[in-house]
Design an enzyme around this catalytic site. Structure first.
Site, PDB file in Angstrom:
ATOM      1  N   HIS A 128       7.117  -6.412  -2.423  1.00 38.60           N
ATOM      2  CA  HIS A 128       5.712  -6.244  -2.022  1.00 38.60           C
ATOM      3  C   HIS A 128       5.604  -5.369  -0.775  1.00 38.60           C
ATOM      4  CE1 HIS A 128       1.569  -7.526  -0.911  1.00 38.60           C
ATOM      5  NE2 HIS A 128       2.063  -7.466   0.319  1.00 38.60           N
ATOM      6  N   GLU A 129       6.414  -5.662   0.227  1.00 39.25           N
ATOM      7  CA  GLU A 129       6.339  -4.899   1.483  1.00 39.25           C
ATOM      8  C   GLU A 129       6.758  -3.444   1.272  1.00 39.25           C
ATOM      9  OE1 GLU A 129       4.837  -6.047   3.967  1.00 39.25           O
ATOM     10  OE2 GLU A 129       4.709  -8.108   3.259  1.00 39.25           O
ATOM     11  N   HIS A 132       3.962  -1.387  -0.180  1.00 35.81           N
ATOM     12  CA  HIS A 132       3.014  -0.793   0.770  1.00 35.81           C
ATOM     13  C   HIS A 132       3.468   0.597   1.197  1.00 35.81           C
ATOM     14  CE1 HIS A 132       0.188  -4.026   1.392  1.00 35.81           C
ATOM     15  NE2 HIS A 132       1.118  -4.893   1.766  1.00 35.81           N
ATOM     16  N   GLU A 191      -3.291  -5.090  -0.827  1.00 31.43           N
ATOM     17  CA  GLU A 191      -2.412  -6.222  -1.086  1.00 31.43           C
ATOM     18  C   GLU A 191      -2.163  -6.398  -2.586  1.00 31.43           C
ATOM     19  OE1 GLU A 191      -0.716  -8.049   1.163  1.00 31.43           O
ATOM     20  OE2 GLU A 191      -1.505  -6.562   2.554  1.00 31.43           O
TER      21      GLU A 191
END
Length: 267
Positions: A128-129, A132, A191
């Site tokens: 997920h990070e 970004h 997100e």
């Protein structure tokens, strides 16, 4: 049509044209005013500052475990995003968090490993990070903040120069409207996009994508239900995130079944 209205329409048109100049990995229009080099430099400076001001873990087991997971994830990051060796630091802090920065920087807090119960769940967070970074959300947020700041300043000057009554109250109302109507939904979009990119990354890396759902069940428990209403939050609620992940699980599971890697990262 008043001069104020004309200026606002012109500003809105200009903003629309700018937002059409780039596209995210999911096909969404983006505004990006900064170069990759600028973002990488800022990421490196921020990372160096964090390493100086926060406690870095010296636990070999934690570092090896997180490094193992990270290596599988970053192997599937496009070279156009970052074509170098990623730097990982495990911070010995209780917060349940992780982050990735442009220029190949990843930070993981030991508190997260109390909630992410296995390699698959931690891979979901790291994916997920990194998502970004792949989608250049940092660039987009900075660019939009710059544009919003310019727009707010222009609007304030127009209100003042035209001697509009209660201009301060109007500006305060516009500020709240921008936050609730633009910035918060925008953050939630980021997100959700990072969740989907991360889901694909972990699946391609051979991790079990179904564990991403279990991760958010654990996250919800860890929060103790103390979350603001979703429309006032920068993040979607755990229930919304779980629903989004589940709706994309079939494709992710297919990718995981095709993966040639089978990670075995042990704590």
């Amino acid at each position: 049509m008043t001069s104020v209205t004309k200026h606002i329409i012109l500003a809105a048109t200009f903003a629309f044209l700018l937002t059409a100049c780039a596209t995210s990995p999911t096909g969404r229009s983006q505004l990006k005013l900064y170069s990759k080099g600028q973002l990488a430099n800022m990421g490196a400076q921020a990372f160096d500052s964090m390493k100086s001001n926060q406690k870095v873990s010296k636990q070999a087991v934690d570092n090896q475990y997180v490094s193992c997971i990270t290596s599988y994830i970053t192997k599937h990051v496009p070279k156009s995003v970052y074509d170098g060796e990623w730097e990982l630091v495990v911070f010995d802090e209780p917060q349940i968090n992780a982050f990735a920065l442009p220029g190949g920087k990843i930070g993981v807090y030991t508190g997260l490993m109390e909630v992410a119960e296995n390699q698959h769940q931690l891979a979901a967070v790291i994916g997920h990070e990194v998502g970004h970074v792949i989608a250049e959300h940092g660039n987009e947020r900075m660019s939009n903040s710059t544009l919003i700041g310019m727009g707010m300043e222009v609007t304030n000057q127009l209100l003042q120069s035209n001697q509009i009554a209660n201009s301060n109250m109007i500006m305060a109302a516009i500020g709240m409207g921008v936050q609730v109507g633009v910035q918060l939904p925008f953050s939630r979009t980021h997100e959700t996009e990072a969740d989907l990119i991360g889901l694909e990354l972990m699946a391609r890396a051979g991790f079990d994508p179904k564990e991403s759902v279990n991760l958010w069940v654990n996250m919800d428990k860890a929060s103790g239900g103390k979350r603001p209403a979703e429309f006032m939050s920068t993040h979607p609620s755990p229930a919304t995130r779980i629903e989004t992940l589940q709706s994309n699980m079939a494709a992710a599971s297919h990718l995981a079944n095709q993966a040639t890697d089978r990670p075995n990262c042990q704590k």
